[in-house]
Design an enzyme around this catalytic site. Sequence first.
Site, PDB file in Angstrom:
ATOM      1  N   GLU A   1      10.419   3.812   3.666  1.00  0.00           N
ATOM      2  CA  GLU A   1      10.559   2.678   3.518  1.00  0.00           C
ATOM      3  C   GLU A   1      11.685   2.614   2.405  1.00  0.00           C
ATOM      4  OE1 GLU A   1       8.215   0.345   0.990  1.00  0.00           O
ATOM      5  OE2 GLU A   1       8.128  -1.441   2.002  1.00  0.00           O
TER       6      GLU A   1
ATOM      7  N   ASP B   1       5.846   4.928   1.433  1.00  0.00           N
ATOM      8  CA  ASP B   1       5.968   3.658   0.990  1.00  0.00           C
ATOM      9  C   ASP B   1       7.427   3.797  -0.378  1.00  0.00           C
ATOM     10  OD1 ASP B   1       4.726   1.217   0.354  1.00  0.00           O
ATOM     11  OD2 ASP B   1       4.346   1.853  -1.493  1.00  0.00           O
TER      12      ASP B   1
ATOM     13  N   HIS C   1       3.961  -5.662   7.799  1.00  0.00           N
ATOM     14  CA  HIS C   1       2.828  -6.133   7.135  1.00  0.00           C
ATOM     15  C   HIS C   1       3.375  -7.123   5.951  1.00  0.00           C
ATOM     16  CE1 HIS C   1       3.657  -2.606   5.132  1.00  0.00           C
ATOM     17  NE2 HIS C   1       2.842  -3.060   4.021  1.00  0.00           N
ATOM     18  N   ASP C   2       4.480  -6.784   5.616  1.00  0.00           N
ATOM     19  CA  ASP C   2       5.118  -7.622   4.383  1.00  0.00           C
ATOM     20  C   ASP C   2       6.072  -8.757   4.827  1.00  0.00           C
ATOM     21  OD1 ASP C   2       5.902  -4.373   2.789  1.00  0.00           O
ATOM     22  OD2 ASP C   2       4.263  -5.665   2.570  1.00  0.00           O
TER      23      ASP C   2
END
Length: 595
Positions: free
Chosen positions: A264, A206, A341-342
Amino acid sequence: VGKEPWWKEALFYQVYPASFKDSNGDGWGDIPGLVSEIDYLHQLGVDVVWLSPMFESPQKDMGYDISDYQKVYPRYGTLEDVDSLIDACHSRGMKLILDLVVNHTSVEHEWFKESRSSKSNPKRDWYIWKPARYDRSGNRIPPTNWRSYFAGPTWTWDEQTQEYYLHLYDTSQPDLNWENPECREAIYDNAMRFWLDRGVDGFRIDTVNKYSKRTDFPDAPITVPNSAHQPAPEMWCNGPRIHEFIHEMNTKVLQPYGAVSVGELSNTPLPSQVIPYVSAAAKELDMVFEFSMIRLGTGGPFDGKYLYRPFLLSELKRHVSTWQTFIESTDAWHTVFCENHDNGRAVSRFGDTSTPELWLASAKTIALWQVTLTGTLFLYQGQEIGMTNMPAAWGIEEYKDVESKGFYGEAVQSGDEKRIKATIAGLRILARDHARLPFPWDDSVPNAGFSERGSEEPWMRVHEGYRELNAKRQLADENSVLSYYKRVLRLRKEYSDLFVHGAFRLLLPEDEALFAYVKESGRDVRRKTLVIMNFSKEEQECCLDVAEVLSCKKEEVRLLVDSGTAVKGGDCVEPAGTSSKQSLGPWQGKVYVNF
Ligand code: TEU
């Protein structure tokens, strides 16, 4: 070329645990539910499951706010459930990677509780604390004017020790201080080795480029007039020590365990900035998600990410081309994805959901687009069945995400009706909530098989379209989106030298309806494929001479797949003496090879 690492050819599939399958009827997806559907993923051709955070958390940011890296959030299950999931994957030759969220913890993490307890606590320096500033009228103001990804300031005042702490995201997500070596070691041990020792195969990392902040903490330049907080990604993205930190993570943890890593990487639009993370020589990450393509249309996460602006197909094609060609020039590698998911659903953002026919055709052509691109392919749960954004008719109360609420709340606070309307319009396309609706397994009432009848209300509302759009129905229909994904995923593996590894050449760059490119094999330079897709709902004439583009004779051209024809059994692989002129129906895609 030496043996390619396994993760280049592998198909990754992201599971958002809260919305995948609720096995105990509490309205919240869980790990036993995922284990019960692992064969659905195996049959799709999934090699690696990426599980979004299932750790102990107050769930302010759906688990991206962790309060204990070594405990499982009870509504997801137990540590033993994770062990069962690892076994369920490994026994099928699949792998499992977890989400590593170590730019910040939750305010409820023991580390932060200690850090905030006193200025002399040994863990004080594991987070980023700064004294207040005061403006000309003597009012207390935050150490910098930086604006959070979720709107508002990146600093929260702490009464107990009379200082501010930094949080790039929600106030409940204090940033860890990576400048502190003890803190880094604790991250490697507590959040990484613990899971690798249990058999996990790697991590999606992340916010991987944000751990090294500017340590002089200057104010950001004013780019948004009359706003107390200013966009400042350059203050914490790709900072002075970021490569030192990621290289240390690699040498201390990733490499010794042989763990696969995908970072990410947001706010990093240039290949020259990305290469240092993923070049084989760098020994940092195996690959990254780069977001410039998927960010198209967003105002950016600072000036109201939800101020949507339409974009041209030529813009999309330019971004794809940039990232498809940058890896040829280096020993780097990267990922192919169009959902997570974003972000809003791909078929709603890049396809056409205005009629069932256009939804079906555009979902299939998005599949064809993704499987023919070079890089490691990632699918997001529901993409394979063409899940769409939530209905436009749903009210603002259905948007539960901390980011959506942040921007909508700020718009309402501004009292500016135009901004409020623009934010709502943007939310309907871009909100992260669209990716988080319960997965529709079948047409059973009322929860589409996400959970049994009589269960608690699912935490997110089920899309009413589940009567038609559900996995069970598509498994039985050879012309469904799901069946089409299976077919073109098989082709991707069969022609991996062209589709997984091939050199990308964009054609018709300015055409605003046709998306066409050639892929050339690295194994045999004569071997080429031509992908032509109509990214519009109008019929299009394509003037490309297929045989010429593929440098072969007309009779050597083979039509490998055509999304426009209903399938009669196997793949429509027939010789096509294709004329130089051909038309493509709405959202029709075709792939030709020369041998
Ligand atoms: O997102 C990282 C990030 O930069 C976000 O601002 C993201 O780009 C933006 O939300 C897109 O709308 C990661 C996770 O993927 C996200 O779910 C978390 O909320 C965030 O980090 C904090 O952990």
